[in-house]
Design a protein around this motif. Structure first.
Motif, PDB file in Angstrom:
ATOM      1  N   SER A  85      -5.273  -4.313  -7.088  1.00  0.00           N
ATOM      2  CA  SER A  85      -5.867  -3.033  -7.456  1.00  0.00           C
ATOM      3  C   SER A  85      -5.940  -2.146  -6.226  1.00  0.00           C
ATOM      4  CB  SER A  85      -7.273  -3.249  -8.013  1.00  0.00           C
ATOM      5  OG  SER A  85      -8.151  -3.701  -6.991  1.00  0.00           O
ATOM      6  N   PRO A  86      -6.030  -0.833  -6.421  1.00  0.00           N
ATOM      7  CA  PRO A  86      -6.169   0.078  -5.269  1.00  0.00           C
ATOM      8  C   PRO A  86      -7.394  -0.234  -4.417  1.00  0.00           C
ATOM      9  CG  PRO A  86      -5.588   1.301  -7.246  1.00  0.00           C
ATOM     10  CD  PRO A  86      -5.880  -0.106  -7.686  1.00  0.00           C
ATOM     11  N   GLN A  87      -8.488  -0.649  -5.056  1.00  0.00           N
ATOM     12  CA  GLN A  87      -9.700  -0.980  -4.304  1.00  0.00           C
ATOM     13  C   GLN A  87      -9.453  -2.133  -3.338  1.00  0.00           C
ATOM     14  OE1 GLN A  87      -9.500  -0.534  -7.581  1.00  0.00           O
ATOM     15  NE2 GLN A  87     -10.988   1.047  -8.137  1.00  0.00           N
ATOM     16  N   THR A  88      -8.735  -3.154  -3.815  1.00  0.00           N
ATOM     17  CA  THR A  88      -8.405  -4.289  -2.961  1.00  0.00           C
ATOM     18  C   THR A  88      -7.524  -3.861  -1.800  1.00  0.00           C
ATOM     19  OG1 THR A  88      -8.527  -5.826  -4.842  1.00  0.00           O
ATOM     20  CG2 THR A  88      -7.331  -6.576  -2.897  1.00  0.00           C
ATOM     21  N   GLY A 130       0.808  -1.204   0.000  1.00  0.00           N
ATOM     22  CA  GLY A 130       0.000   0.000   0.000  1.00  0.00           C
ATOM     23  C   GLY A 130       0.847   1.262   0.000  1.00  0.00           C
ATOM     24  N   HIS A 131       1.894   1.262   0.805  1.00  0.00           N
ATOM     25  CA  HIS A 131       2.767   2.437   0.882  1.00  0.00           C
ATOM     26  C   HIS A 131       3.517   2.670  -0.437  1.00  0.00           C
ATOM     27  CE1 HIS A 131       2.067   2.090   5.216  1.00  0.00           C
ATOM     28  NE2 HIS A 131       2.502   3.326   5.311  1.00  0.00           N
ATOM     29  N   LEU A 132       3.977   1.585  -1.071  1.00  0.00           N
ATOM     30  CA  LEU A 132       4.717   1.735  -2.319  1.00  0.00           C
ATOM     31  C   LEU A 132       3.800   2.216  -3.444  1.00  0.00           C
ATOM     32  CD1 LEU A 132       7.045  -1.406  -2.210  1.00  0.00           C
ATOM     33  CD2 LEU A 132       7.724   0.988  -1.917  1.00  0.00           C
ATOM     34  N   ILE A 133       2.566   1.715  -3.479  1.00  0.00           N
ATOM     35  CA  ILE A 133       1.616   2.176  -4.491  1.00  0.00           C
ATOM     36  C   ILE A 133       1.324   3.659  -4.307  1.00  0.00           C
ATOM     37  CG2 ILE A 133      -0.778   2.018  -5.271  1.00  0.00           C
ATOM     38  CD1 ILE A 133      -0.663  -0.970  -4.721  1.00  0.00           C
ATOM     39  N   LEU A 134       1.064   4.061  -3.062  1.00  0.00           N
ATOM     40  CA  LEU A 134       0.752   5.461  -2.779  1.00  0.00           C
ATOM     41  C   LEU A 134       1.943   6.360  -3.086  1.00  0.00           C
ATOM     42  CD1 LEU A 134      -1.227   7.554  -1.667  1.00  0.00           C
ATOM     43  CD2 LEU A 134      -0.379   7.032   0.635  1.00  0.00           C
ATOM     44  N   THR A 135       3.140   5.947  -2.666  1.00  0.00           N
ATOM     45  CA  THR A 135       4.339   6.751  -2.921  1.00  0.00           C
ATOM     46  C   THR A 135       4.632   6.843  -4.408  1.00  0.00           C
ATOM     47  OG1 THR A 135       5.253   5.997  -0.802  1.00  0.00           O
ATOM     48  CG2 THR A 135       6.776   7.045  -2.341  1.00  0.00           C
ATOM     49  N   GLY A 136       4.503   5.721  -5.124  1.00  0.00           N
ATOM     50  CA  GLY A 136       4.709   5.729  -6.570  1.00  0.00           C
ATOM     51  C   GLY A 136       3.726   6.649  -7.276  1.00  0.00           C
ATOM     52  N   ILE A 150      -7.900   5.641   4.386  1.00  0.00           N
ATOM     53  CA  ILE A 150      -8.592   6.896   4.055  1.00  0.00           C
ATOM     54  C   ILE A 150      -7.754   7.721   3.071  1.00  0.00           C
ATOM     55  CG2 ILE A 150      -9.403   9.102   4.975  1.00  0.00           C
ATOM     56  CD1 ILE A 150     -10.084   7.578   7.585  1.00  0.00           C
ATOM     57  N   VAL A 151      -6.447   7.815   3.350  1.00  0.00           N
ATOM     58  CA  VAL A 151      -5.544   8.550   2.450  1.00  0.00           C
ATOM     59  C   VAL A 151      -5.545   7.906   1.070  1.00  0.00           C
ATOM     60  CG1 VAL A 151      -3.139   9.177   2.019  1.00  0.00           C
ATOM     61  CG2 VAL A 151      -4.086   9.384   4.328  1.00  0.00           C
ATOM     62  N   PHE A 152      -5.502   6.585   1.041  1.00  0.00           N
ATOM     63  CA  PHE A 152      -5.530   5.830  -0.219  1.00  0.00           C
ATOM     64  C   PHE A 152      -6.811   6.161  -0.988  1.00  0.00           C
ATOM     65  CE2 PHE A 152      -2.359   2.780  -1.378  1.00  0.00           C
ATOM     66  CZ  PHE A 152      -2.867   2.144  -2.506  1.00  0.00           C
ATOM     67  N   TRP A 153      -7.900   6.167  -0.272  1.00  0.00           N
ATOM     68  CA  TRP A 153      -9.209   6.457  -0.888  1.00  0.00           C
ATOM     69  C   TRP A 153      -9.221   7.849  -1.515  1.00  0.00           C
ATOM     70  CZ3 TRP A 153     -13.518   3.361  -1.443  1.00  0.00           C
ATOM     71  CH2 TRP A 153     -14.684   3.999  -1.850  1.00  0.00           C
ATOM     72  N   ILE A 154      -8.614   8.806  -0.840  1.00  0.00           N
ATOM     73  CA  ILE A 154      -8.626  10.194  -1.318  1.00  0.00           C
ATOM     74  C   ILE A 154      -7.718  10.384  -2.528  1.00  0.00           C
ATOM     75  CG2 ILE A 154      -7.983  12.571  -0.713  1.00  0.00           C
ATOM     76  CD1 ILE A 154      -8.833  11.901   2.183  1.00  0.00           C
ATOM     77  N   PHE A 155      -6.502   9.819  -2.458  1.00  0.00           N
ATOM     78  CA  PHE A 155      -5.502  10.125  -3.480  1.00  0.00           C
ATOM     79  C   PHE A 155      -5.451   9.133  -4.643  1.00  0.00           C
ATOM     80  CE2 PHE A 155      -3.847  12.540   0.113  1.00  0.00           C
ATOM     81  CZ  PHE A 155      -3.474  13.723  -0.508  1.00  0.00           C
ATOM     82  N   ILE A 156      -5.916   7.898  -4.418  1.00  0.00           N
ATOM     83  CA  ILE A 156      -5.764   6.873  -5.460  1.00  0.00           C
ATOM     84  C   ILE A 156      -7.089   6.537  -6.135  1.00  0.00           C
ATOM     85  CG2 ILE A 156      -4.994   4.531  -5.954  1.00  0.00           C
ATOM     86  CD1 ILE A 156      -2.717   6.311  -5.164  1.00  0.00           C
ATOM     87  N   LEU A 157      -8.154   6.415  -5.363  1.00  0.00           N
ATOM     88  CA  LEU A 157      -9.439   5.965  -5.942  1.00  0.00           C
ATOM     89  C   LEU A 157     -10.221   7.124  -6.574  1.00  0.00           C
ATOM     90  CD1 LEU A 157     -10.604   3.426  -3.224  1.00  0.00           C
ATOM     91  CD2 LEU A 157      -9.326   3.006  -5.318  1.00  0.00           C
TER      92      LEU A 157
END
Length: 265
Positions: free
Chosen positions: A111-114, A25-31, A258-265
């Protein structure tokens, strides 16, 4: 820019690979924030994972030799005497699951959703483990039984889902079957060595065609950074886990979702 990306991603990998917070999760968000995507990025992530796992080998080399009977354990009055069979039994469920479902999971669930769902699910499991864990009967690695090793291996299968966190799954499983926090952590780290080398090695061979000499500065920087940061992070985590337990990490996972939801989805 490659050097900067290598340092940042290496730091993220080294800090999160063995904490129960999902390095994926961290690598996806950082990338995403660095605009670093694609096959090149995926191959790079494999390489820096190898840097992190090398840190475990360096830190636990005496214990690794003991497992193979090449070094005498310093622990007295131990019950199970951790050996290669404990590791093999712990790896068995994950290995079978990986062989049967790895490609499907990678194609369908990655996937980001997963990741958002598994971040939350893993956090819930960690809270359950803290609330319902029995009194520990394995307070050292040498007190782990074969039954406990297999049970932790079953929990480890949850980490086949991206974002669940292998450390989070195995730490929770270890607590629920009677290990204390440090013992569950150390067993998690040691069991990660063959699993991560095998999984990363397979992925690296499949991604080899995406490498070229111009990528060397990026890959070397990321590998070395992940190795050094992981060395420090593992030592810090082992000194911290018995004090703060898993619930703060669970809360962090919810916030990350929550951060993932805001920035990725």
């Amino acid at each position: 820019m490659d050097i900067i990306i290598g340092i940042i991603m290496g730091i993220v990998e080294g800090l999160t690979e063995f904490a129960p917070v999902s390095s994926t999760g961290h690598l996806i968000l950082t990338g995403h924030l660095l605009n670093f995507h694609g096959e090149r990025a995926s191959t790079f992530e494999i390489v820096i994972q190898l840097g992190s796992i090398l840190a475990v080998v360096v830190l636990f080399w005496r214990r690794i030799l003991t497992i193979f009977g090449l070094h005498k354990s310093e622990e007295k009055n131990s019950i199970g005497k951790l050996n290669v069979f404990h590791i093999a039994i712990g790896m068995l469920p994950f290995g079978i699951g990986g062989v049967l479902f790895y490609d499907t999971i990678k194609d369908v669930l990655f996937s980001p959703q997963t990741v958002v769902m598994t971040l939350v699910a893993g956090g819930v499991l960690m809270i359950i483990a803290e609330k319902f864990k029995p009194a520990p009967v394995a307070n050292t690695l040498d007190q782990i039984s074969y039954k406990q090793a297999f049970a932790v291996g079953l929990f480890q299968c949850l980490a086949l889902m991206p974002g669940f966190s292998r450390s989070g799954a195995t730490l929770s499983g270890g607590l629920l079957v009677g290990m204390n926090h440090r013992t569950a952590s150390e067993f998690t780290f040691i069991m990660a060595i063959p699993i991560m080398f095998a999984a990363s090695g397979k992925d690296l061979l499949e991604s080899w065609s995406h490498l070229n000499s111009s990528d060397l500065p990026l890959f070397i920087t990321g590998f070395v950074t992940a190795f050094v940061v992981a060395l420090i992070a593992i030592k810090f985590f082992l000194s911290l886990i018995n004090k703060i337990k898993l619930i703060p990490f669970a809360i962090y996972r919810f916030l990350l979702a929550i951060v993932f939801w805001i920035f990725i989805l």
